[in-house]
Write a protein that holds these residues in place. Structure first.
Motif, mmCIF file in Angstrom:
data_model
loop_
_atom_site.group_PDB
_atom_site.id
_atom_site.type_symbol
_atom_site.label_atom_id
_atom_site.label_comp_id
_atom_site.label_asym_id
_atom_site.label_seq_id
_atom_site.Cartn_x
_atom_site.Cartn_y
_atom_site.Cartn_z
ATOM 1 N N ARG A 263 0.837 -1.189 0.000
ATOM 2 C CA ARG A 263 0.000 0.000 0.000
ATOM 3 C C ARG A 263 0.874 1.241 0.000
ATOM 4 O O ARG A 263 1.826 1.321 0.761
ATOM 5 N N ARG B 257 -3.492 10.195 3.913
ATOM 6 C CA ARG B 257 -4.184 9.093 4.575
ATOM 7 C C ARG B 257 -3.395 8.689 5.809
ATOM 8 O O ARG B 257 -2.167 8.715 5.789
ATOM 9 N N GLN C 62 -1.263 6.701 8.384
ATOM 10 C CA GLN C 62 -0.369 5.560 8.250
ATOM 11 C C GLN C 62 -0.870 4.406 9.116
ATOM 12 O O GLN C 62 -1.235 4.599 10.261
ATOM 13 N N LYS C 63 -0.894 3.207 8.537
ATOM 14 C CA LYS C 63 -1.313 2.033 9.279
ATOM 15 C C LYS C 63 -0.190 1.576 10.200
ATOM 16 O O LYS C 63 0.946 1.388 9.770
ATOM 17 N N LYS C 64 -0.491 1.388 11.474
ATOM 18 C CA LYS C 64 0.507 0.986 12.457
ATOM 19 C C LYS C 64 0.945 -0.461 12.211
ATOM 20 O O LYS C 64 0.126 -1.334 11.946
ATOM 21 N N THR C 65 2.249 -0.704 12.295
ATOM 22 C CA THR C 65 2.785 -2.057 12.112
ATOM 23 C C THR C 65 2.408 -2.918 13.306
ATOM 24 O O THR C 65 2.644 -2.542 14.456
ATOM 25 N N SER C 66 1.827 -4.087 13.039
ATOM 26 C CA SER C 66 1.422 -4.980 14.121
ATOM 27 C C SER C 66 2.656 -5.618 14.756
ATOM 28 O O SER C 66 3.711 -5.747 14.116
ATOM 29 N N GLN D 15 3.964 -8.486 12.700
ATOM 30 C CA GLN D 15 4.629 -8.038 11.479
ATOM 31 C C GLN D 15 6.031 -7.516 11.798
ATOM 32 O O GLN D 15 6.987 -7.782 11.064
#
Length: 284
Positions: A10, A36, A38-42, A45
């Motif tokens: 993405r 947008r 930012q999606k936090k890294t799990s 992951q």
């Protein structure tokens, strides 16, 4: 053999919006940027990415640098059951009445030629028999519960004992002298344990005191073609045999044992492979 899920990367699209120039003025409006979130890294992951970096140049007998070992240990120390979609009330962790030895569940997270990530779920009294990790560096993180760990390392240039009295019906392999590394209960939360190709307790056995789950990282993983075969062992107290030239003070004898290689996997070991249902792992 592991679960490897992929998806397109993405990318964050940036939109640059310019407002019309104002009439009869020398000032200009600044462009605004719309981003947008930012999606936090799990956590899982992050664990995967760290493993990928730490074991990038690994192979049989190769131990990561001290800095890399501490970096991976730090990530594992922070891992929690919910980070991999686990909870102590899972059906596979319930007490099993009929079986002599409870069935163990293994959840594959990821596996490649360089490393593997997986979780062993043990119900009360579940046992992972004594086995080795040839040429491997292994990180084990107890996610919940209490487990008893017995581990050994071979005594360097130690003696061996050959006798038909060992168990002639199964094997004629000699028993080798090993030194106890760990013989203790561990209760979560606790630090990650690490074993190495030649020390740290390369041969170990897990016995569940309560229902528990252990997250394992192996670098590199088992591989028959590459000579990394999982071997199981039978234990004998040090006092079981008398070998010429081998003398250990009485107060230290509990710290040693004779280990004999089994030619076949213990019959009472039953492992079920389960699908990983936790947060997605993306191989970028």
């Amino acid at each position: 053999m592991g679960i490897e899920t992929t998806r397109a990367d993405r990318k964050v699209n940036k939109e640059l919006r310019e407002f019309p120039k104002a009439t009869n003025t020398t000032s200009r409006s600044k462009p605004r940027k719309s981003r947008r979130p930012q999606k936090k890294t799990s956590p899982v992951q992050k664990l995967f990415q760290t493993c990928k970096e730490v074991f990038a140049n690994g192979g049989t007998g190769t131990v990561p640098s001290h800095e890399d070992i501490e970096r991976l240990r730090a990530v594992l120390d922070k891992m929690k059951p919910e980070d991999v979609g686990l909870s102590p009330d899972m059906p596979c962790l319930r007490t099993q009445g009929a079986r002599r030895t409870p069935e163990i569940t293994y959840i594959r997270l990821y596996e490649s030629e360089k490393f593997s990530m997986g979780i062993f779920c043990l119900p009360p009294s579940g046992v992972i028999p004594l086995h080795n990790h040839p040429g491997m560096t292994v990180f084990s993180k107890l996610l919940f519960g209490t487990v008893h760990i017995n581990s050994y390392d071979w005594v360097v240039d130690g003696p061996s004992y050959t006798s038909a009295q060992l168990n002639p019906s199964e094997t004629t392999a000699a028993a080798r002298l090993a030194k106890v590394k760990v013989d203790s209960d561990f209760t979560a939360p606790c630090n990650t344990s690490i074993l190495y190709p030649a020390d740290g307790g390369n041969m170990h056995c897990f016995t569940a005191v309560t229902a528990c789950a252990v997250l394992d990282v192996l670098g590199p993983p088992y591989s028959e073609p590459d000579g990394r075969h999982c071997t199981y062992y039978r234990e004998f107290p040090f006092t079981s045999f008398s070998v010429d030239g081998v003398s250990v003070p009485e107060e230290e004898r509990e710290g040693y044992a004779w280990l004999q290689e089994r030619e076949i996997k213990p019959e009472d070991v039953s492992v079920t492979i389960a699908r990983y249902r936790g947060p997605e792992i993306v191989d970028k």
